[in-house]
Design an enzyme around this catalytic site. Structure first.
Site, short mmCIF file in Angstrom:
data_model
loop_
_atom_site.label_atom_id
_atom_site.label_comp_id
_atom_site.label_asym_id
_atom_site.label_seq_id
_atom_site.Cartn_x
_atom_site.Cartn_y
_atom_site.Cartn_z
N LEU A 2 38.33 32.31 42.67
CA LEU A 2 37.55 33.40 42.00
C LEU A 2 36.94 34.13 43.39
O LEU A 2 36.74 34.32 44.05
CB LEU A 2 36.85 31.95 41.61
CG LEU A 2 37.40 30.95 40.57
CD1 LEU A 2 36.11 30.60 39.97
CD2 LEU A 2 37.61 31.67 39.53
N HIS A 3 36.34 35.17 42.78
CA HIS A 3 35.46 36.22 43.48
C HIS A 3 34.54 36.59 42.65
O HIS A 3 34.40 36.23 41.33
CB HIS A 3 36.59 37.40 43.42
CG HIS A 3 37.21 38.03 42.61
ND1 HIS A 3 36.92 38.39 42.08
CD2 HIS A 3 38.58 37.63 42.44
CE1 HIS A 3 37.37 39.29 40.67
NE2 HIS A 3 38.73 38.97 41.55
N HIS A 42 34.61 37.35 38.74
CA HIS A 42 34.98 36.17 37.84
C HIS A 42 33.43 35.45 38.10
O HIS A 42 32.71 34.67 36.46
CB HIS A 42 35.66 35.09 38.75
CG HIS A 42 36.72 35.15 38.75
ND1 HIS A 42 37.46 35.33 39.92
CD2 HIS A 42 37.83 35.06 37.78
CE1 HIS A 42 38.23 35.70 40.28
NE2 HIS A 42 39.44 35.74 38.45
N GLN A 60 52.62 33.80 31.82
CA GLN A 60 52.22 35.35 31.91
C GLN A 60 52.97 35.91 33.50
O GLN A 60 52.87 37.08 33.25
CB GLN A 60 50.94 35.67 32.23
CG GLN A 60 50.68 35.03 33.26
CD GLN A 60 48.99 35.00 32.96
OE1 GLN A 60 48.19 33.93 31.93
NE2 GLN A 60 47.71 35.91 33.43
N GLY A 115 37.49 39.58 31.35
CA GLY A 115 36.48 41.24 31.62
C GLY A 115 37.57 42.36 31.63
O GLY A 115 38.59 42.10 31.20
N LYS A 167 38.28 45.21 33.12
CA LYS A 167 39.17 45.37 34.26
C LYS A 167 40.94 45.61 33.58
O LYS A 167 41.22 45.69 33.35
CB LYS A 167 39.80 44.70 35.16
CG LYS A 167 40.37 45.13 36.70
CD LYS A 167 40.19 44.08 37.62
CE LYS A 167 41.29 43.16 37.69
NZ LYS A 167 42.23 43.50 37.73
N SER A 190 42.24 39.32 42.63
CA SER A 190 42.63 38.32 43.36
C SER A 190 44.08 39.32 44.33
O SER A 190 44.43 38.43 45.33
CB SER A 190 42.81 37.20 43.02
OG SER A 190 41.74 36.84 42.33
N ARG A 191 44.51 40.06 44.04
CA ARG A 191 45.41 40.56 44.42
C ARG A 191 45.35 41.90 45.30
O ARG A 191 46.03 42.23 45.43
CB ARG A 191 46.07 41.19 43.12
CG ARG A 191 47.03 40.21 42.71
CD ARG A 191 48.37 40.50 41.71
NE ARG A 191 49.10 39.63 40.62
CZ ARG A 191 49.04 39.59 40.02
NH1 ARG A 191 48.07 39.75 38.89
NH2 ARG A 191 49.56 38.10 38.88
O1 PAF Z 1 43.17 37.36 33.51
C1 PAF Z 1 43.36 36.18 33.47
O2 PAF Z 1 43.20 36.06 35.08
C2 PAF Z 1 44.65 36.08 33.45
O3 PAF Z 1 45.37 36.96 32.67
C3 PAF Z 1 43.81 34.78 31.51
C4 PAF Z 1 42.66 35.17 30.61
C5 PAF Z 1 43.07 33.42 32.53
C6 PAF Z 1 45.10 34.23 30.75
O4 PAF Z 1 46.05 32.93 31.42
#
Ligand code: PAF
Length: 278
Positions: free
Chosen positions: A30-31, A34, A58, A145, A147, A184-185
């Site tokens: 988290l940053h 978030h 994903q 978000g 973003k 985070s990236r």
């Molecule tokens: O945006 C994200 O961090 C992810 O895509 C989410 C919405 C938590 C689903 O894994």
């Protein structure tokens, strides 16, 4: 602040949350971006739940699933500080007991363009896990978000199509002082790449200015954006002017979303801007 990992414990803890409940789904690490979602959630509800789950569905082959930073202890401490009421941090086996043969949720339109073109199956993974989280937590509102604008649009479509009663809310992108959207990236960037990274936002702003100045040659605006990203060392995936619902805008449009994505070193960065005619 209870931190639960199994489904039965989640249901019990959820039942004890008072009033209107908001959910902020995250993949952890988290940053400030978030934490702004957590605050947006707090404004909309009496109780705030946060989920932390790095969702394997994903990530494509060769993407950063294995390396994705996992920082549960620090995340939980920060969320307790933020006054969060419940953290759901399941493991892969609990979320997908049937492994890769899990039921999938696919949005009918819009998942194959933009990031979907470059990350096949990504949005199916996102809408599948978000449908599961909405079903498990049953929040009144869930906050995402802006973003990840395409993600937000697709989650809204999924929730509407499947008649989830949950309101899907978007919260504004949080940026570093130089304009780089928090992600985070960003930590994958070298110092030199970090110095070039704000060009992504700068290129989006340039496109927004051209639209506001009355230019409607979308192809020319997109070509200029791609060229600017390449000149800054990005390998751009796309730079596109679309309508707010991610369709091709016509020349009479008065509202747009400009979206871009590209690779800079190891990192794949994305960003977007809302634009309205002046
Ligand atoms: O945006 C994200 O961090 C992810 O895509 C989410 C919405 C938590 C689903 O894994």
């Amino acid at each position: 602040m209870p931190i639960v990992s199994d489904i039965a414990a989640l249901r019990e803890a959820r039942a004890r949350l008072p009033g209107r409940v908001a959910l902020v789904p995250t993949m952890g690490n988290l940053h400030a971006g978030h934490f702004s979602l957590v605050r947006a959630a707090r404004e909309r509800a009496d109780s705030v739940a946060v989920s932390i789950f790095v969702n394997p569905l994903q990530f494509g082959p060769g993407e950063d699933y294995a390396d994705y930073p996992r920082t549960l202890e620090d995340d939980a401490a920060a969320l307790a500080e933020e006054g969060v009421d419940l953290v759901f941090a399941p493991d892969r086996r609990r979320m997908y007991p049937y492994g890769d043969s899990a039921t999938r949720v696919t949005v009918g339109e819009g998942a194959e363009i933009l990031c979907g073109e470059f990350r096949p199956g990504h949005f199916e993974g996102v809408t599948t896990v978000v449908a599961m989280l909405l079903n498990l937590v049953r929040p009144d509102v869930a906050v995402f978000g802006e973003k990840d604008y395409q993600q937000l649009v697709l989650i809204r479509r999924m929730a509407a199509d499947l008649h989830f009663p949950t309101e899907i809310a978007g919260a504004p992108t949080v940026r570093e002082d130089d304009g780089l959207a928090m992600s985070s990236r960003n930590q994958y960037l070298s110092a030199a790449e970090r110095a070039s990274a704000p060009e992504l936002y700068a290129a989006l702003r340039e496109a927004a200015e051209r639209l506001r100045a009355g230019e409607r040659d979308y192809a020319a605006i997109e070509a200029a954006g791609l060229a600017r990203l390449s000149a800054a060392g990005f390998r751009p995936d796309y730079f596109t002017v679309l309508s707010p619902d991610l369709r091709r805008p016509d020349a009479a449009a008065g509202e747009w979303r400009v979206l871009a994505a590209g690779r800079l070193g190891r990192a794949r960065l994305i960003d977007n801007l809302a634009v309205a005619a002046a």
